[in-house]
Design an enzyme around this catalytic site. Structure first.
Site, PDB file in Angstrom:
ATOM      1  CE  LYS A  43      -9.389   7.894 -28.275  1.00  0.00           C
ATOM      2  NZ  LYS A  43      -9.652   9.173 -27.608  1.00  0.00           N
ATOM      3  NE  ARG A  92      -8.306  17.940 -17.816  1.00  0.00           N
ATOM      4  CZ  ARG A  92      -8.552  16.749 -18.323  1.00  0.00           C
ATOM      5  NH1 ARG A  92      -9.763  16.246 -18.250  1.00  0.00           N
ATOM      6  NH2 ARG A  92      -7.598  16.039 -18.877  1.00  0.00           N
ATOM      7  CB  SER A 130     -14.823  12.847 -22.137  1.00  0.00           C
ATOM      8  OG  SER A 130     -14.999  14.149 -22.613  1.00  0.00           O
TER       9      SER A 130
END
Ligand code: PNS
Length: 177
Positions: A43, A92, A130
């Site tokens: 990443k 979530r 994020s």
């Protein structure tokens, strides 16, 4: 009775108020919570692992049973190394569930002794990620309530040169029209 350690793995790039919500909730249940930042060479993160670690350590400094660490490779191997019995993941919206379920089942296949525990975040964090925080910050949007103040400051410091550059370009383009 044996103490129960739980691992909370993730990218935390950057840590948000949603992450903090889960850390606080879980620290009230488990004897020890280890917030484990993935070192992922593939990443291209906004913050280095060291920067994320400093932010998380600062955020959790008042929680005595929480510590921050980093790991590479398979999460289940790291969990075994530190003697964790549970892995924590925040849910979530329903859309999180499919990905989280697959990951939990894969982890169970890799290490049947490690139990994944899904925790429901506060509803005010249902849309918070994020990735979205990075996007709002890059576009110089308001971040109040999304991330702790210290993370907001780090985001501004990190992105200020890019935002100034964008604004200068806009001013230049405005002058031309
Ligand atoms: O915050 P994230 O990016 O949703 O966290 C994902 C994370 C770090 C928990 C996950 O990618 C992970 O555990 N990676 C380590 C590699 C691994 O163990 N993979 C097997 C599970 S699919």
């Amino acid at each position: 009775m044996k103490k129960v350690t739980a691992i909370y793995p993730g990218s935390f790039d950057p840590p948000t108020n949603g992450h903090m919500d889960l850390i606080v909730r879980s620290s009230a249940i488990f004897d020890e919570v280890v917030v484990a930042i993935l070192r992922n060479p593939e990443k291209d993160p906004l913050f280095s692992v060291a920067e994320r670690r400093v932010m998380l350590e600062e955020m959790t400094k008042d929680l005595r049973n929480v510590r921050v660490d980093t790991f590479g490779g398979l999460m289940v191997e790291y969990a075994e190394k530190i003697g964790a019995r549970a892995v924590l993941r925040g849910i979530r919206a329903l859309s999180d569930y499919e990905y989280e379920l697959k990951m939990a089942l894969m982890n169970r296949r890799l290490q049947p002794q490690l139990e994944t525990v899904f925790m429901m975040l506060g509803e005010q964090y249902a849309y918070l990620s994020s990735r979205m925080v990075r996007e709002v910050a890059r576009l110089n949007g308001p971040m109040h309530g999304l991330v702790p103040e210290l993370v907001e400051r780090r985001l501004r410091e990190k992105l200020e040169p890019a935002i100034k550059f964008q604004n200068a370009r806009k001013t230049k383009a405005g002058k031309r029209t």
